[in-house]
Design a protein around this motif. Structure first.
Motif, short mmCIF file in Angstrom:
data_model
loop_
_atom_site.label_atom_id
_atom_site.label_comp_id
_atom_site.label_asym_id
_atom_site.label_seq_id
_atom_site.Cartn_x
_atom_site.Cartn_y
_atom_site.Cartn_z
N PHE A 1 0.83 -1.20 0.00
CA PHE A 1 0.00 0.00 0.00
C PHE A 1 0.87 1.26 0.00
N GLU A 2 2.09 1.12 0.45
CA GLU A 2 3.02 2.23 0.43
C GLU A 2 4.38 1.72 0.00
N ALA A 3 5.19 2.64 -0.53
CA ALA A 3 6.52 2.24 -0.99
C ALA A 3 7.54 2.73 0.03
N PRO A 4 8.57 1.92 0.31
CA PRO A 4 9.58 2.36 1.26
C PRO A 4 10.42 3.50 0.66
N THR A 5 10.93 4.38 1.52
CA THR A 5 11.81 5.45 1.07
C THR A 5 13.12 4.84 0.56
N SER A 6 13.59 3.82 1.29
CA SER A 6 14.73 3.04 0.79
C SER A 6 14.65 1.66 1.42
N GLY A 7 15.41 0.73 0.87
CA GLY A 7 15.38 -0.64 1.38
C GLY A 7 14.53 -1.53 0.48
#
Lengths: 267, 353
Positions: B57-63
């Motif tokens: 539902f959301e994308a990580p900022t990084s990783g």
């Protein structure tokens, strides 16, 4: 026990004022409807019950033409306005906030704010130029004008329905393997349908009822029911006008009742 | 690889620039195939954010997020073989119970007959077969909860995500559903990732728990390890009740401020916090116990247990818990009485900070 001292309904004179207000609202309409059934030629002197003015209106070619034109314009503009309003409502509620969203909201509702006579004159001038340039004289101008001022009326109930709709339902659909299009078709649209129906009906009634813009925009021989009636008033008034009004009123009441039932419906 | 889900150095920041908040701060955690894994922590610790990242539902900022070893970070939710039971259930109000359950399988493009058959089987699994034709609005909260479960399990996801699914239920129903969830997990063998802020729920249901705070994973382990060997003060404090004792290292062990020495390996001069569960204190020393003098302040009766509130000579407050079922339990000492408690040094846990 609730404290009853501050209930408006218990203030002195409340009942009297209420009755007066209702009389002011409905007495003219009741009079109009009553004289539609008058057997005489007068719209103010009662001469017995008759349905002859309904029959006269029904047989009148000019009334038939105007009614057909009104219904055509109202149907087309309600369809166009509702489609535009649905997309606008989705765009202003179902995506992350963006710069200028408030401005767009105001722009969509602008026809509610600008005095109708100003819009009417502006359209008269603009369409005059277009008519000269293209030579087109058809109903398109009226449909375009009606669609434009019907958009906010269609937009408001659709937006209200969307705002009250849990966005997590669409997330849940995506979680259950529904593509964005499938999510819209299977979840958003069915849940939004009452709002869309309500918006379409409101737009239809608003279009059906319009006099000012129509009067300015229409070309010769393009009378709608309201402008035809306005024209009749300038000549000899017969209860035929009452009969037409009564039918128009019945149609409007029926549509608004349906609108009310649809918007009231909870899940 | 026996990991179903693996989060690698996941960062999720909300907002931008100096006002950015890190909901997840370099989280790396591996969830084994077929286990009941719980993300536990107070509200705002990032547990739900991590769940939403796994669901897509959301994308990580990084990783990265891996599913069975494959990178799914860029996949939209509808293309991840992962389903969610939402806190609000998010059931489709315009569909019947059966249509809700069938929705995911239809979207997967399964044959109609299979969808119908599996829908029936799922409804039987959550004991709702009698209500298949009902609309969602006609169900109670507990029934809606079960529909949400059946709907999410029906497409046979590789991982089931549960976002505080029991928080809207009353205590009794909650207990019942806890057992039900555990049973479903064992019957289906699907990996469950369960989010809760209720430590008791986490301890009773999970195979393993990740305790989270401020966007970081504090400790991962089996319930028993988390409870008996908390690594830091936050974990010890968040899970159950704990007595904290300040101590200073000596050659022979840890010296409490009140003078008692707890034998062990310690660096002389180093300060440490020791943790001791209230039920591990004894009202009198037994064989092998260290004597710990304390003053009784008051006793609080709580049904199954009685809590003794005590104070050490150095001023540190201490709680002791005794089960009331114990026939040998005498009435607690009167307030103000000086007593000597028994402290089993093996049950004292040294915390990292």
């Amino acid at each position: 026990m609730a404290d009853r001292r501050f209930q408006v309904a218990r203030l002195p004179g409340f009942a009297t004022i209420a009755v007066l207000v209702f009389l002011a609202l409905y007495l003219p309409i009741l009079t109009l409807v009553g004289f539609a059934f008058n057997a005489e030629n007068s719209i103010s002197v009662w001469g017995g019950f008759s349905l002859k003015w309904f029959a006269a209106a029904w047989k009148n070619q000019a009334v038939q033409d105007a009614a057909l034109r009104s219904l055509t314009i109202a149907t087309l503009s309600a369809l166009i306005a509702t489609s535009v309003a649905t997309l606008a409502a989705l765009g202003t509620t179902r995506r992350p906030a963006f710069r200028g969203r408030g401005f767009i909201y105001v722009m969509i509702n602008q026809p509610l704010m600008v005095p109708e006579i100003v819009t009417a004159v502006a359209l008269l001038i603009l369409f005059g130029i277009v008519k000269q340039a293209t030579g087109y004289q058809g109903l398109g101008y009226l449909v375009a004008a009606h669609s434009a001022f019907c958009i906010p009326f269609a937009y408001l109930p659709i937006r209200a329905r969307l705002a009250g709709m849990d966005a997590s339902l669409e997330i849940a659909a995506a979680d259950l393997y529904a593509s964005p299009i499938a999510t819209f078709r299977r979840v958003t649209l069915p849940l939004l349908a009452p709002g869309i129906m309500a918006g379409a009906m409101l737009a239809f009634v608003i279009s059906l009822d319009d006099v000012v813009i129509t009067e300015f925009v229409k070309s010769g021989g393009q009378d709608t029911l309201p402008t035809y009636m306005l024209g009749q008033m300038r000549r000899a008034i017969t209860p035929e006008v009452n009969a037409i009004s009564t039918l128009l009123l019945a149609l409007t009441v029926a549509l608004l009742t349906a609108f009310f039932l649809l918007t009231r419906q909870k899940d | 690889m026996d990991l179903a889900i693996e989060a690698l150095d996941v960062v999720k920041a909300f907002g931008q620039g100096t006002s950015a908040v890190r909901a997840l701060d370099n989280v790396s955690v591996g969830i084994r195939r077929g286990e009941f894994f719980t993300l536990l922590g107070p509200s705002g610790c990032g547990k739900t954010t991590l769940l939403r990242l796994i669901a897509g539902f959301e994308a990580p900022t990084s990783g990265q997020i891996l599913l069975d070893g494959a990178d799914i970070t860029a996949l939209p939710p509808n293309r991840r073989p992962v389903n969610t039971v939402f806190q609000s259930y998010a059931l489709f109000p315009h569909l019947t119970v059966a249509q809700n359950v069938a929705f995911g399988m239809e979207m997967q493009g399964r044959p109609k007959a299979e969808v119908a058959q599996r829908t029936e089987r799922m409804l039987a699994l959550v004991r709702l077969d009698a209500l298949a034709a009902r609309k969602i609005g006609q169900l109670s909260g507990g029934q809606q909860q079960r529909v949400a479960l059946a709907r999410a399990l029906a497409p046979e996801p590789r991982v089931l995500l549960l976002d505080e699914p029991l928080s809207a239920l009353d205590l009794k129903l909650r207990r019942e559903m806890q057992g039900e969830l555990k049973r479903l997990q064992q019957e289906t063998g699907i990996t469950f990732i369960f989010v809760t802020h209720d430590q008791e729920e986490a301890l009773t249901m999970s195979d393993r728990i990740a305790v989270m705070q401020s966007g970081r994973v504090q400790q991962v382990g089996a319930p028993r390890d988390i409870y008996t060997k908390p690594v830091n003060r936050f974990v010890a404090d968040f899970i159950g009740e704990t007595n904290f004792l300040e101590a200073v290292g000596e050659a022979a062990g840890w010296r409490l401020a009140c003078g008692v020495l707890i034998p062990g390996t310690a660096t002389p001069g180093q300060r440490a916090t020791l943790a001791l569960r209230p039920e591990h204190l004894r009202p009198a020393p037994e064989t092998g116990d260290l004597p710990l003098p304390a003053r009784m302040e008051r006793a609080v009766y709580s049904g199954t247990d009685t809590h003794w509130h005590l104070r050490l000579s150095c001023g540190t407050a201490l709680t002791l818990r005794r089960p009331n079922s114990d026939a040998a339990t005498a009435a607690p000492p009167n307030p103000g009485t000086d007593i000597t408690l028994g402290l089993n040094p093996a049950l004292v846990q040294r915390l990292e900070d």
